[in-house]
Design a protein around this motif. Sequence first.
Motif, PDB file in Angstrom:
ATOM      1  N   SER A  83      39.192 -26.189  -3.411  1.00 44.65           N
ATOM      2  CA  SER A  83      39.972 -25.049  -3.885  1.00 44.65           C
ATOM      3  C   SER A  83      41.434 -25.457  -4.019  1.00 44.65           C
ATOM      4  CB  SER A  83      39.854 -23.875  -2.915  1.00 44.65           C
ATOM      5  OG  SER A  83      40.763 -22.842  -3.278  1.00 44.65           O
ATOM      6  N   VAL A  84      42.097 -24.963  -5.065  1.00 40.07           N
ATOM      7  CA  VAL A  84      43.520 -25.272  -5.228  1.00 40.07           C
ATOM      8  C   VAL A  84      44.330 -24.670  -4.081  1.00 40.07           C
ATOM      9  CG1 VAL A  84      43.385 -25.512  -7.743  1.00 40.07           C
ATOM     10  CG2 VAL A  84      43.870 -23.268  -6.740  1.00 40.07           C
ATOM     11  N   ALA A 121      44.654 -31.229  -6.194  1.00 44.30           N
ATOM     12  CA  ALA A 121      43.236 -30.882  -6.066  1.00 44.30           C
ATOM     13  C   ALA A 121      42.397 -31.661  -7.081  1.00 44.30           C
ATOM     14  CB  ALA A 121      43.053 -29.389  -6.251  1.00 44.30           C
ATOM     15  N   LEU A 122      42.876 -31.765  -8.313  1.00 48.12           N
ATOM     16  CA  LEU A 122      42.149 -32.500  -9.348  1.00 48.12           C
ATOM     17  C   LEU A 122      42.093 -33.991  -9.032  1.00 48.12           C
ATOM     18  CD1 LEU A 122      43.622 -30.648 -12.447  1.00 48.12           C
ATOM     19  CD2 LEU A 122      41.243 -30.548 -11.669  1.00 48.12           C
ATOM     20  N   THR A 123      43.180 -34.535  -8.498  1.00 46.51           N
ATOM     21  CA  THR A 123      43.197 -35.948  -8.113  1.00 46.51           C
ATOM     22  C   THR A 123      42.252 -36.202  -6.945  1.00 46.51           C
ATOM     23  OG1 THR A 123      45.491 -36.160  -8.895  1.00 46.51           O
ATOM     24  CG2 THR A 123      44.679 -37.848  -7.393  1.00 46.51           C
ATOM     25  N   ALA A 124      42.208 -35.276  -6.006  1.00 46.71           N
ATOM     26  CA  ALA A 124      41.293 -35.420  -4.869  1.00 46.71           C
ATOM     27  C   ALA A 124      39.846 -35.432  -5.333  1.00 46.71           C
ATOM     28  CB  ALA A 124      41.528 -34.293  -3.874  1.00 46.71           C
ATOM     29  N   ALA A 125      39.512 -34.580  -6.297  1.00 49.42           N
ATOM     30  CA  ALA A 125      38.150 -34.579  -6.845  1.00 49.42           C
ATOM     31  C   ALA A 125      37.833 -35.921  -7.493  1.00 49.42           C
ATOM     32  CB  ALA A 125      38.003 -33.448  -7.855  1.00 49.42           C
ATOM     33  N   HIS A 126      38.797 -36.469  -8.196  1.00 48.44           N
ATOM     34  CA  HIS A 126      38.616 -37.780  -8.819  1.00 48.44           C
ATOM     35  C   HIS A 126      38.380 -38.866  -7.767  1.00 48.44           C
ATOM     36  CE1 HIS A 126      39.267 -41.366 -11.176  1.00 48.44           C
ATOM     37  NE2 HIS A 126      40.405 -41.639 -10.548  1.00 48.44           N
ATOM     38  N   GLY A 175      34.432 -37.446  -8.443  1.00 48.80           N
ATOM     39  CA  GLY A 175      34.201 -36.272  -9.260  1.00 48.80           C
ATOM     40  C   GLY A 175      33.871 -35.067  -8.401  1.00 48.80           C
ATOM     41  N   GLY A 176      33.987 -33.879  -8.982  1.00 55.44           N
ATOM     42  CA  GLY A 176      33.677 -32.683  -8.220  1.00 55.44           C
ATOM     43  C   GLY A 176      34.216 -31.441  -8.894  1.00 55.44           C
ATOM     44  N   SER A 177      34.049 -30.309  -8.210  1.00 54.05           N
ATOM     45  CA  SER A 177      34.470 -29.017  -8.734  1.00 54.05           C
ATOM     46  C   SER A 177      35.731 -28.547  -8.033  1.00 54.05           C
ATOM     47  CB  SER A 177      33.361 -27.986  -8.536  1.00 54.05           C
ATOM     48  OG  SER A 177      32.196 -28.349  -9.251  1.00 54.05           O
ATOM     49  N   VAL A 178      36.683 -28.089  -8.832  1.00 48.68           N
ATOM     50  CA  VAL A 178      37.930 -27.553  -8.300  1.00 48.68           C
ATOM     51  C   VAL A 178      37.983 -26.069  -8.630  1.00 48.68           C
ATOM     52  CG1 VAL A 178      40.439 -27.637  -8.405  1.00 48.68           C
ATOM     53  CG2 VAL A 178      39.115 -29.768  -8.536  1.00 48.68           C
ATOM     54  N   PHE A 179      38.021 -25.236  -7.616  1.00 51.59           N
ATOM     55  CA  PHE A 179      37.953 -23.791  -7.778  1.00 51.59           C
ATOM     56  C   PHE A 179      39.346 -23.188  -7.769  1.00 51.59           C
ATOM     57  CE2 PHE A 179      37.285 -19.578  -5.522  1.00 51.59           C
ATOM     58  CZ  PHE A 179      36.880 -18.912  -6.678  1.00 51.59           C
ATOM     59  N   VAL A 180      39.543 -22.233  -8.679  1.00 50.19           N
ATOM     60  CA  VAL A 180      40.801 -21.505  -8.765  1.00 50.19           C
ATOM     61  C   VAL A 180      40.505 -20.041  -8.436  1.00 50.19           C
ATOM     62  CG1 VAL A 180      42.793 -20.940 -10.199  1.00 50.19           C
ATOM     63  CG2 VAL A 180      41.541 -23.086 -10.603  1.00 50.19           C
ATOM     64  N   PRO A 181      40.761 -19.593  -7.210  1.00 47.91           N
ATOM     65  CA  PRO A 181      40.468 -18.202  -6.833  1.00 47.91           C
ATOM     66  C   PRO A 181      41.366 -17.225  -7.594  1.00 47.91           C
ATOM     67  CG  PRO A 181      40.837 -19.588  -4.899  1.00 47.91           C
ATOM     68  CD  PRO A 181      41.295 -20.372  -6.081  1.00 47.91           C
ATOM     69  N   THR A 182      40.967 -15.985  -7.632  1.00 48.28           N
ATOM     70  CA  THR A 182      41.802 -14.952  -8.235  1.00 48.28           C
ATOM     71  C   THR A 182      43.136 -14.878  -7.496  1.00 48.28           C
ATOM     72  OG1 THR A 182      39.851 -13.673  -8.851  1.00 48.28           O
ATOM     73  CG2 THR A 182      41.962 -12.507  -8.804  1.00 48.28           C
ATOM     74  N   PRO A 183      44.262 -14.999  -8.189  1.00 44.91           N
ATOM     75  CA  PRO A 183      45.564 -14.980  -7.509  1.00 44.91           C
ATOM     76  C   PRO A 183      45.991 -13.560  -7.176  1.00 44.91           C
ATOM     77  CG  PRO A 183      45.885 -15.210  -9.868  1.00 44.91           C
ATOM     78  CD  PRO A 183      44.396 -15.225  -9.650  1.00 44.91           C
ATOM     79  N   ASN A 184      46.896 -13.465  -6.224  1.00 47.79           N
ATOM     80  CA  ASN A 184      47.477 -12.156  -5.927  1.00 47.79           C
ATOM     81  C   ASN A 184      48.265 -11.619  -7.116  1.00 47.79           C
ATOM     82  OD1 ASN A 184      46.452 -12.053  -3.313  1.00 47.79           O
ATOM     83  ND2 ASN A 184      48.197 -13.210  -2.474  1.00 47.79           N
TER      84      ASN A 184
END
Length: 546
Positions: free
Chosen positions: A3-4, A24-29, A33-42
């Motif tokens: 998650s970001v 977060a994207l670099t960590a997935a790399h 590889g992997g999924s990076v989730f962007v939750p609904t922001p406030n």
Amino acid sequence: MISVIDFGAVGDGVADDSLAFQSALTAAHQLGGGSVFVPTPNVEYRLTYPIFLFSNTELFGTGSCCRIVMEDPTFAIKGRGCIVIGSSNEINRDKAIASYNAGTFPLASVTDRSFVNPKLGTFLRDNQQFVQSSKCSVHDLYLVAKYTGTTLDGGYGVNIVNSQFCSVYNIWGEGWTQLIGIGSDVTPETPSNYECHAYDLHVITPNQSKTYYSIGFIANSTDCSIKRAKQIQPMASGTANGSGVATNVVENIEIADIFIPNLGRTKSSEGILLNNAKGCIIRNIFIGNAINAVSTYYTLADFNDASRPNFINGVSANGCDHAISIYSKNNIFDNVMTKNCLYDIYFGNLNATGNTINFDVKNFKFNTDKLPSVYLQNNIIKGWKYQYKYLRPGDIMFSDKSNANIVNLNKTVATKAGTEISFLYNIPDNMKAIADVRCYLTFGENALTGNPAGASSVNLSLRRMTAFDGNSNTTPFIEMTNNRNAISDIPIDTNLVTQATATTPGYIPNKTSSHGLDNSLDVLITMKNNVLNNVMKELRIAYYGD
């Protein structure tokens, strides 16, 4: 799944979340590889610098409530990008990552002029050494371009460069000069893509300063697509550029299910622009309030491939100047419907040859560089095939046959001396336009000075009834005519031609003429001052029709 939020994203619309997203994207790399989730922001996520995906990475949110605002996605520093899949000369991932690591973003340029893109026409499909990212996806995000300086345009929501097997879907956008970029076409920024697809796209408001292609652009790429996309608000009238979806230097592209009820009257204002393309499919397109609903162009001869035509099927144009505008070759058009459009088809220049139009065209527009008849003859148009009708004079003889010396059952009628003979043929409705009428004839012996009535003559005319008014004295309008007089007392074989091909538009329409009634044309041939055995022979009408 990453998650970001785990990397420091706040989503309050104030904090800069760029580094958190990229981390977060670099960590997935780094995990392969992997999924990076962007939750609904406030409130919303605020980005000030492009973020980049490596291979085998998924970036996804929660849909239209997952709002990301990119500040000033301009060319000068940020390479126009917000979310970038891959890497290129103009928007370079290594350069951006170095700026993140050094803390010099968002002021450090992401452009690396030492990076070599494939040349225009060099496709990633066939040149795998250029691949920068593979098997990535971006989806379920609401992307907003926000401009705070003097430059008010230029941003791309998701930019795919030198990548393959990628998808972008369920994306909402506001303020983008181009919501989706799949490749580019301006040297040295000529990245290529293969099997990259964007779908379920919603352009809420395109950029009101300048929009290149409000929904998306596919360039220097193969086997890619943009599908199921809509533009809600129009582009600003009179602004530069301004198409919905466009291509350039592409093969095997599909653009489908595009809904733009009000494109907007920009300077170009084209719903779909197909340029330098072969083997492409355009289908199920609805465009309203545009100059051109669909336009086809070419500038590169390699894309004039008759063995790989483009198929444009299912276009609905409403309130457009032209439903279809053609400046290229080898396109097949079918199922085009128009409402409140000035013209169904516009032939824009002499490149418009070798096209097949399989729908009923109600009205044409032609460039003035050549007569319209040239365009009609160099394209296959339903109901407008250039063809001939051959007539035997005995079949269309209007005068009583007793006035003739011989009425041959094959193709001659010979006159008696001192008689006048007429032939009349009513032009049928299936002949949409007449190009020329011609006949063979023979003037008999003593047809000149040996004829006490004067030189024998033959007149050939195409006539139109001017009014339906019950007035028997109303004269017809002569659309075209020609006359032939005998020039010798020795029998001479000759012909007589009247034609419209030398004057605009190069044909006489059966309908929509200002000279009189629709479907009222006829051919009248009159032989006067006849001597024995003046001979009328076969006739030919050149026409456009079914």
